[in-house]
Design a protein around this motif. Structure first.
Motif, PDB file in Angstrom:
ATOM      1  N   LYS A  13      -6.321  -5.173  -4.402  1.00  0.00           N
ATOM      2  CA  LYS A  13      -5.634  -6.333  -4.950  1.00  0.00           C
ATOM      3  C   LYS A  13      -4.149  -5.977  -5.005  1.00  0.00           C
ATOM      4  O   LYS A  13      -3.754  -4.890  -4.572  1.00  0.00           O
ATOM      5  CB  LYS A  13      -6.163  -6.692  -6.338  1.00  0.00           C
ATOM      6  N   PHE A  14      -3.338  -6.910  -5.497  1.00  0.00           N
ATOM      7  CA  PHE A  14      -1.906  -6.655  -5.559  1.00  0.00           C
ATOM      8  C   PHE A  14      -1.630  -5.410  -6.391  1.00  0.00           C
ATOM      9  O   PHE A  14      -2.093  -5.286  -7.521  1.00  0.00           O
ATOM     10  CB  PHE A  14      -1.193  -7.869  -6.174  1.00  0.00           C
ATOM     11  N   TYR A  15      -0.882  -4.468  -5.830  1.00  0.00           N
ATOM     12  CA  TYR A  15      -0.495  -3.204  -6.465  1.00  0.00           C
ATOM     13  C   TYR A  15      -1.651  -2.222  -6.631  1.00  0.00           C
ATOM     14  O   TYR A  15      -1.508  -1.230  -7.341  1.00  0.00           O
ATOM     15  CB  TYR A  15       0.178  -3.432  -7.841  1.00  0.00           C
ATOM     16  N   LYS A  16      -2.784  -2.462  -6.003  1.00  0.00           N
ATOM     17  CA  LYS A  16      -3.878  -1.504  -6.083  1.00  0.00           C
ATOM     18  C   LYS A  16      -4.473  -1.305  -4.701  1.00  0.00           C
ATOM     19  O   LYS A  16      -4.896  -2.274  -4.059  1.00  0.00           O
ATOM     20  CB  LYS A  16      -4.973  -1.967  -7.041  1.00  0.00           C
ATOM     21  N   GLY A  17      -4.500  -0.053  -4.239  1.00  0.00           N
ATOM     22  CA  GLY A  17      -5.061   0.259  -2.932  1.00  0.00           C
ATOM     23  C   GLY A  17      -5.123   1.754  -2.725  1.00  0.00           C
ATOM     24  O   GLY A  17      -4.811   2.542  -3.630  1.00  0.00           O
ATOM     25  N   HIS A  18      -5.539   2.146  -1.527  1.00  0.00           N
ATOM     26  CA  HIS A  18      -5.682   3.558  -1.188  1.00  0.00           C
ATOM     27  C   HIS A  18      -4.954   3.831   0.123  1.00  0.00           C
ATOM     28  O   HIS A  18      -5.122   3.088   1.094  1.00  0.00           O
ATOM     29  CB  HIS A  18      -7.161   3.934  -1.049  1.00  0.00           C
ATOM     30  N   ILE A  19      -4.140   4.870   0.148  1.00  0.00           N
ATOM     31  CA  ILE A  19      -3.418   5.239   1.353  1.00  0.00           C
ATOM     32  C   ILE A  19      -4.340   6.031   2.273  1.00  0.00           C
ATOM     33  O   ILE A  19      -5.021   6.978   1.853  1.00  0.00           O
ATOM     34  CB  ILE A  19      -2.163   6.064   1.016  1.00  0.00           C
ATOM     35  N   ARG A  20      -4.379   5.640   3.546  1.00  0.00           N
ATOM     36  CA  ARG A  20      -5.185   6.321   4.559  1.00  0.00           C
ATOM     37  C   ARG A  20      -4.274   6.729   5.719  1.00  0.00           C
ATOM     38  O   ARG A  20      -3.199   6.145   5.913  1.00  0.00           O
ATOM     39  CB  ARG A  20      -6.291   5.405   5.084  1.00  0.00           C
ATOM     40  N   ILE A  21      -4.731   7.685   6.494  1.00  0.00           N
ATOM     41  CA  ILE A  21      -4.006   8.085   7.700  1.00  0.00           C
ATOM     42  C   ILE A  21      -4.969   8.067   8.883  1.00  0.00           C
ATOM     43  O   ILE A  21      -6.193   8.150   8.723  1.00  0.00           O
ATOM     44  CB  ILE A  21      -3.360   9.477   7.557  1.00  0.00           C
ATOM     45  N   ALA A  22      -4.416   7.939  10.083  1.00  0.00           N
ATOM     46  CA  ALA A  22      -5.209   7.946  11.310  1.00  0.00           C
ATOM     47  C   ALA A  22      -4.335   8.474  12.438  1.00  0.00           C
ATOM     48  O   ALA A  22      -3.108   8.567  12.307  1.00  0.00           O
ATOM     49  CB  ALA A  22      -5.719   6.540  11.635  1.00  0.00           C
ATOM     50  N   ASN A  23      -4.959   8.784  13.545  1.00  0.00           N
ATOM     51  CA  ASN A  23      -4.235   9.323  14.705  1.00  0.00           C
ATOM     52  C   ASN A  23      -3.957   8.274  15.771  1.00  0.00           C
ATOM     53  O   ASN A  23      -3.285   8.573  16.758  1.00  0.00           O
ATOM     54  CB  ASN A  23      -5.027  10.477  15.322  1.00  0.00           C
ATOM     55  N   GLU A  24      -4.499   7.063  15.591  1.00  0.00           N
ATOM     56  CA  GLU A  24      -4.345   6.032  16.619  1.00  0.00           C
ATOM     57  C   GLU A  24      -4.518   4.657  15.987  1.00  0.00           C
ATOM     58  O   GLU A  24      -4.971   4.522  14.859  1.00  0.00           O
ATOM     59  CB  GLU A  24      -5.377   6.225  17.741  1.00  0.00           C
ATOM     60  N   TRP A  25      -4.096   3.655  16.759  1.00  0.00           N
ATOM     61  CA  TRP A  25      -4.257   2.249  16.349  1.00  0.00           C
ATOM     62  C   TRP A  25      -4.601   1.423  17.573  1.00  0.00           C
ATOM     63  O   TRP A  25      -3.896   1.524  18.569  1.00  0.00           O
ATOM     64  CB  TRP A  25      -2.975   1.726  15.709  1.00  0.00           C
TER      65      TRP A  25
END
Length: 238
Positions: A13-25
């Motif tokens: 929701k607004f102002y709530k989340g989790h940062i993720r990383i990846a090697n491709e898109w």
């Protein structure tokens, strides 16, 4: 060179989340899933719909009654959706030779309340993702298009004949959202902006004040009309 190639936030929701990383898109393990439009139940379902439906909405700006179509999917387990969505529709109109369509993806909690997100260029009342298309520009570039991302040629104007039913593919801009079991996504189809810029100066830099729409739009689903929403499912991680 030491930073990840891709960094993104999975929003709850607004102002709530989790940062993720990846090697491709797009993310390598993305599983694309089709949710078919059920015009009888106004829902999105995994399997193709057998019965054909014709749905109509008022397409001109400023309409307050029957001004959009909404299709709902409720998650039966926790889900992460990250990447491009795509909407395939079959459409027609009797009132003009062209159509402007606007698409929104909204999130709702288990109680049926909308969950607002930052969205593209919006402030406090954004949705999950947005897309739009002028139907006369529907011609796809087969070389540049991907199954999850239609790319348009923009070389020929394919105007509509009265009552002509045509397939279209609408790109929905990339997003990332987390759904808990029991929460819902709602697909909105409309003839004008779903979120209206209420800034009188227009300084946010978006909005469509002039469309080609007249009268009503028709959307077809089920049977030979394989209208569906394609979503990018990411397998859950710890």
């Amino acid at each position: 060179m030491d930073t990840p190639r891709v960094r993104y936030e999975v929003s709850e929701k607004f102002y709530k989340g989790h940062i993720r990383i990846a090697n491709e898109w797009p993310i390598a393990q993305t599983q694309y899933s089709e949710y078919y439009l059920n015009g009888e139940e106004m829902s999105l379902q995994h399997t193709p719909v057998q019965n054909e439906s014709k749905l109509t909405y008022n397409a001109e700006p400023g309409q307050t009654e029957n001004s959009d179509l909404r299709f709902k999917f409720t998650a039966d387990e926790d889900m992460e959706l990250t990447g491009n969505m795509k909407l395939k529709l079959w459409v027609s109109t009797d009132d003009a030779d062209d159509m402007d369509l606007f698409v929104g993806i909204k999130k709702f909690d288990r109680r049926g309340n909308e969950v607002y997100l930052p969205d593209f260029n919006h402030l406090e009342n954004g949705q999950v993702a947005s897309g739009c298309l002028r139907v006369s520009h529907r011609e796809l570039d087969p070389v540049k298009s991907a199954p999850y991302q239609p790319v348009l040629k923009h070389k020929n104007l394919l105007k509509l004949n009265k009552g002509e039913i045509v397939p279209i593919e609408i790109e929905i801009l990339p997003s990332s959202v987390f759904l808990k079991s029991g929460e819902s996504l709602v697909l909105v189809i409309k003839g004008s902006d779903i979120i209206v810029d209420d800034n009188p100066t227009g300084s946010r830099g978006y909005g469509h004040s002039d469309t080609v729409n007249k009268g009503t739009h028709k959307v077809y689903a089920g049977g030979k009309y394989d209208s569906f929403l394609l979503v990018p499912l990411i397998p859950l991680r710890d």
